[in-house]
Design a protein around this motif. Structure first.
Motif, PDB file in Angstrom:
ATOM      1  N   VAL A 193      17.723 -23.784 -30.910  1.00  0.00           N
ATOM      2  CA  VAL A 193      18.949 -23.364 -30.224  1.00  0.00           C
ATOM      3  C   VAL A 193      18.755 -23.457 -28.712  1.00  0.00           C
ATOM      4  CG1 VAL A 193      20.587 -21.466 -29.848  1.00  0.00           C
ATOM      5  CG2 VAL A 193      19.643 -21.874 -32.134  1.00  0.00           C
ATOM      6  N   MET A 194      17.597 -23.046 -28.233  1.00  0.00           N
ATOM      7  CA  MET A 194      17.301 -23.134 -26.801  1.00  0.00           C
ATOM      8  C   MET A 194      17.355 -24.587 -26.336  1.00  0.00           C
ATOM      9  SD  MET A 194      14.185 -20.358 -26.722  1.00  0.00           S
ATOM     10  CE  MET A 194      13.832 -20.501 -24.991  1.00  0.00           C
ATOM     11  N   PRO A 232      24.466 -17.627 -37.167  1.00  0.00           N
ATOM     12  CA  PRO A 232      25.525 -17.175 -36.260  1.00  0.00           C
ATOM     13  C   PRO A 232      24.969 -16.439 -35.044  1.00  0.00           C
ATOM     14  CG  PRO A 232      26.072 -16.660 -38.544  1.00  0.00           C
ATOM     15  CD  PRO A 232      24.638 -17.109 -38.539  1.00  0.00           C
ATOM     16  N   MET A 233      25.413 -16.865 -33.871  1.00  0.00           N
ATOM     17  CA  MET A 233      25.124 -16.166 -32.609  1.00  0.00           C
ATOM     18  C   MET A 233      26.285 -16.482 -31.679  1.00  0.00           C
ATOM     19  SD  MET A 233      21.707 -18.319 -31.501  1.00  0.00           S
ATOM     20  CE  MET A 233      20.817 -18.084 -33.031  1.00  0.00           C
ATOM     21  N   ASP A 234      27.391 -15.806 -31.937  1.00  0.00           N
ATOM     22  CA  ASP A 234      28.686 -16.186 -31.378  1.00  0.00           C
ATOM     23  C   ASP A 234      28.751 -16.189 -29.856  1.00  0.00           C
ATOM     24  OD1 ASP A 234      29.406 -16.390 -33.987  1.00  0.00           O
ATOM     25  OD2 ASP A 234      30.603 -14.557 -34.052  1.00  0.00           O
ATOM     26  N   GLN A 235      27.893 -15.420 -29.198  1.00  0.00           N
ATOM     27  CA  GLN A 235      27.992 -15.363 -27.741  1.00  0.00           C
ATOM     28  C   GLN A 235      27.478 -16.623 -27.062  1.00  0.00           C
ATOM     29  OE1 GLN A 235      26.545 -12.035 -28.895  1.00  0.00           O
ATOM     30  NE2 GLN A 235      27.587 -10.544 -27.602  1.00  0.00           N
ATOM     31  N   VAL A 236      26.662 -17.418 -27.754  1.00  0.00           N
ATOM     32  CA  VAL A 236      26.091 -18.604 -27.099  1.00  0.00           C
ATOM     33  C   VAL A 236      26.505 -19.918 -27.749  1.00  0.00           C
ATOM     34  CG1 VAL A 236      24.103 -17.391 -26.147  1.00  0.00           C
ATOM     35  CG2 VAL A 236      23.931 -18.387 -28.416  1.00  0.00           C
ATOM     36  N   CYS A 237      26.955 -19.892 -29.013  1.00  0.00           N
ATOM     37  CA  CYS A 237      27.340 -21.140 -29.667  1.00  0.00           C
ATOM     38  C   CYS A 237      28.227 -20.851 -30.878  1.00  0.00           C
ATOM     39  CB  CYS A 237      26.112 -21.949 -30.086  1.00  0.00           C
ATOM     40  SG  CYS A 237      24.885 -21.020 -31.004  1.00  0.00           S
ATOM     41  N   ILE A 268      26.004 -30.724 -31.228  1.00  0.00           N
ATOM     42  CA  ILE A 268      24.560 -30.539 -31.355  1.00  0.00           C
ATOM     43  C   ILE A 268      24.327 -29.449 -32.396  1.00  0.00           C
ATOM     44  CG2 ILE A 268      22.388 -30.083 -30.169  1.00  0.00           C
ATOM     45  CD1 ILE A 268      23.758 -30.741 -27.534  1.00  0.00           C
ATOM     46  N   PHE A 269      23.766 -29.847 -33.521  1.00  0.00           N
ATOM     47  CA  PHE A 269      23.528 -28.900 -34.613  1.00  0.00           C
ATOM     48  C   PHE A 269      22.173 -28.230 -34.405  1.00  0.00           C
ATOM     49  CE2 PHE A 269      26.342 -32.115 -36.594  1.00  0.00           C
ATOM     50  CZ  PHE A 269      27.428 -31.287 -36.827  1.00  0.00           C
ATOM     51  N   ALA A 270      22.197 -26.901 -34.336  1.00  0.00           N
ATOM     52  CA  ALA A 270      20.986 -26.137 -34.026  1.00  0.00           C
ATOM     53  C   ALA A 270      20.628 -25.208 -35.179  1.00  0.00           C
ATOM     54  CB  ALA A 270      21.197 -25.329 -32.745  1.00  0.00           C
ATOM     55  N   ALA A 271      19.421 -24.666 -35.120  1.00  0.00           N
ATOM     56  CA  ALA A 271      18.887 -23.703 -36.104  1.00  0.00           C
ATOM     57  C   ALA A 271      18.666 -24.333 -37.471  1.00  0.00           C
ATOM     58  CB  ALA A 271      19.779 -22.473 -36.209  1.00  0.00           C
ATOM     59  N   GLY A 316      29.919 -34.768 -17.676  1.00  0.00           N
ATOM     60  CA  GLY A 316      31.337 -34.824 -17.998  1.00  0.00           C
ATOM     61  C   GLY A 316      31.656 -35.007 -19.466  1.00  0.00           C
ATOM     62  N   LEU A 317      30.669 -34.792 -20.352  1.00  0.00           N
ATOM     63  CA  LEU A 317      30.900 -34.948 -21.790  1.00  0.00           C
ATOM     64  C   LEU A 317      31.168 -33.598 -22.428  1.00  0.00           C
ATOM     65  CD1 LEU A 317      28.011 -37.444 -22.642  1.00  0.00           C
ATOM     66  CD2 LEU A 317      30.398 -37.982 -22.216  1.00  0.00           C
ATOM     67  N   HIS A 318      32.250 -33.494 -23.171  1.00  0.00           N
ATOM     68  CA  HIS A 318      32.559 -32.245 -23.884  1.00  0.00           C
ATOM     69  C   HIS A 318      31.584 -32.100 -25.051  1.00  0.00           C
ATOM     70  CE1 HIS A 318      36.178 -31.547 -21.579  1.00  0.00           C
ATOM     71  NE2 HIS A 318      36.539 -32.805 -21.790  1.00  0.00           N
ATOM     72  N   THR A 319      30.899 -30.970 -25.098  1.00  0.00           N
ATOM     73  CA  THR A 319      29.809 -30.765 -26.054  1.00  0.00           C
ATOM     74  C   THR A 319      29.925 -29.405 -26.713  1.00  0.00           C
ATOM     75  OG1 THR A 319      28.405 -32.091 -24.579  1.00  0.00           O
ATOM     76  CG2 THR A 319      27.299 -30.868 -26.319  1.00  0.00           C
ATOM     77  N   ARG A 320      29.581 -29.356 -27.998  1.00  0.00           N
ATOM     78  CA  ARG A 320      29.554 -28.094 -28.726  1.00  0.00           C
ATOM     79  C   ARG A 320      28.188 -27.903 -29.374  1.00  0.00           C
ATOM     80  NH1 ARG A 320      33.534 -28.030 -26.237  1.00  0.00           N
ATOM     81  NH2 ARG A 320      35.667 -27.471 -26.839  1.00  0.00           N
ATOM     82  N   VAL A 321      27.583 -26.751 -29.147  1.00  0.00           N
ATOM     83  CA  VAL A 321      26.376 -26.378 -29.885  1.00  0.00           C
ATOM     84  C   VAL A 321      26.827 -25.577 -31.094  1.00  0.00           C
ATOM     85  CG1 VAL A 321      24.252 -25.026 -29.871  1.00  0.00           C
ATOM     86  CG2 VAL A 321      24.867 -26.396 -27.874  1.00  0.00           C
ATOM     87  N   ILE A 322      26.386 -26.006 -32.279  1.00  0.00           N
ATOM     88  CA  ILE A 322      26.824 -25.409 -33.539  1.00  0.00           C
ATOM     89  C   ILE A 322      25.581 -24.943 -34.293  1.00  0.00           C
ATOM     90  CG2 ILE A 322      28.040 -25.845 -35.696  1.00  0.00           C
ATOM     91  CD1 ILE A 322      29.562 -28.093 -34.167  1.00  0.00           C
ATOM     92  N   SER A 323      25.480 -23.646 -34.505  1.00  0.00           N
ATOM     93  CA  SER A 323      24.258 -23.077 -35.071  1.00  0.00           C
ATOM     94  C   SER A 323      24.438 -22.677 -36.530  1.00  0.00           C
ATOM     95  CB  SER A 323      23.837 -21.850 -34.256  1.00  0.00           C
ATOM     96  OG  SER A 323      22.772 -21.168 -34.884  1.00  0.00           O
ATOM     97  N   ALA A 324      23.411 -22.971 -37.330  1.00  0.00           N
ATOM     98  CA  ALA A 324      23.409 -22.539 -38.730  1.00  0.00           C
ATOM     99  C   ALA A 324      23.171 -21.038 -38.842  1.00  0.00           C
ATOM    100  CB  ALA A 324      22.328 -23.297 -39.505  1.00  0.00           C
TER     101      ALA A 324
END
Length: 243
Positions: free
Chosen positions: A87-88, A111-116, A135-138, A101-109
């Motif tokens: 995740v880091m 849940p940690m709603d405050q950061v992704c 970006i799929f994390a965790a 300038g690229l729209h990006t989403r970090v998506i975590s398996a």
């Protein structure tokens, strides 16, 4: 230039898998901002071709669960720590991509709603359709599974056409080319051969999952400037793992 290059692009949606160590640069630990920025520029160059991109980044530059387990830590706890490390890394990569300038989403398996965002398949697919980078994390959210397996799982769930595995070498070899001058590089190799010869492309679970879903894995050098974009345009040196 983008419009001219687009017709030559073979894949329209791909998953880029890189190790956490790829973000270290020459230092021995953590994130090396110039290296992260360079990889982000490679991703932007591919995105400019109209390719939809998702990513999975390992956590070995911060903490590797298997190594912690080997030193006596309980395996499940060690694996969860490794997931948090990914995740880091994902947040670090997101910062660099958004700076370009690229729209990006970090998506975590996990849940940690405050950061992704939490992983919701339909929402992630919609992000890709809107040309956002996911970006799929965790990992998979479960211990005992590597980020290689997570990458193959997410690539299948997102209906990606290929996994691009960025490494330190320009393909798959029958032995370590840095140690053996006579190492042979494969242009193409089957899933079964990877498993039988233990070629180290990905772990066995990831290879088997890719094989069962007929998902090609393209192994290339992340250190070669323009390599990711070049391969999408049909150039460069790489190995394809397929049936």
């Amino acid at each position: 230039m983008s419009a001219e290059a687009e017709p030559t692009v073979k894949y329209k949606r791909v998953l880029l898998k890189i190790s956490g160590e790829a973000l270290m640069g020459d230092q021995g630990y953590g994130l090396h901002p110039p290296t992260v920025a360079r990889i982000a520029r490679e991703v932007k160059a591919v995105h400019s071709l109209g390719v939809e991109i998702c990513m999975v980044i390992g956590g070995g530059n911060i903490f590797r669960g298997l190594a912690g387990s080997a030193q006596g830590m309980e395996r499940t706890t060690a694996d969860y720590m490794g997931m948090l490390a990914t995740v880091m890394n994902a947040l670090g990569m997101q910062a660099q991509l958004e700076a370009l300038g690229l729209h990006t989403r970090v998506i975590s398996a996990i849940p940690m709603d405050q950061v992704c965002e939490p992983y919701i398949r339909r929402r992630a697919v919609r992000h890709l359709e809107k040309k956002r980078i996911c970006i799929f994390a965790a990992g998979t959210g479960n211990p005992y599974f590597t980020t290689d397996t997570a990458a193959t799982l997410r690539a299948n769930e997102m209906n990606c056409e290929a996994i691009f595995k960025g490494t330190k070498v320009d393909g798959v070899y029958d032995k370590d080319p840095k140690k053996h001058a006579d190492a042979k590089r494969y242009d193409s190799v089957s899933y079964d051969e990877c498993l039988q010869k233990n070629l180290g492309v990905m772990d066995a679970s990831a290879i088997a999952l890719a094989r069962d879903n007929d998902l090609p894995i393209i192994v290339f050098s992340l250190d070669e400037p323009g390599g990711f974009r070049g391969i999408l345009a049909g150039q460069g040196t790489y190995t394809t793992v397929r049936r």
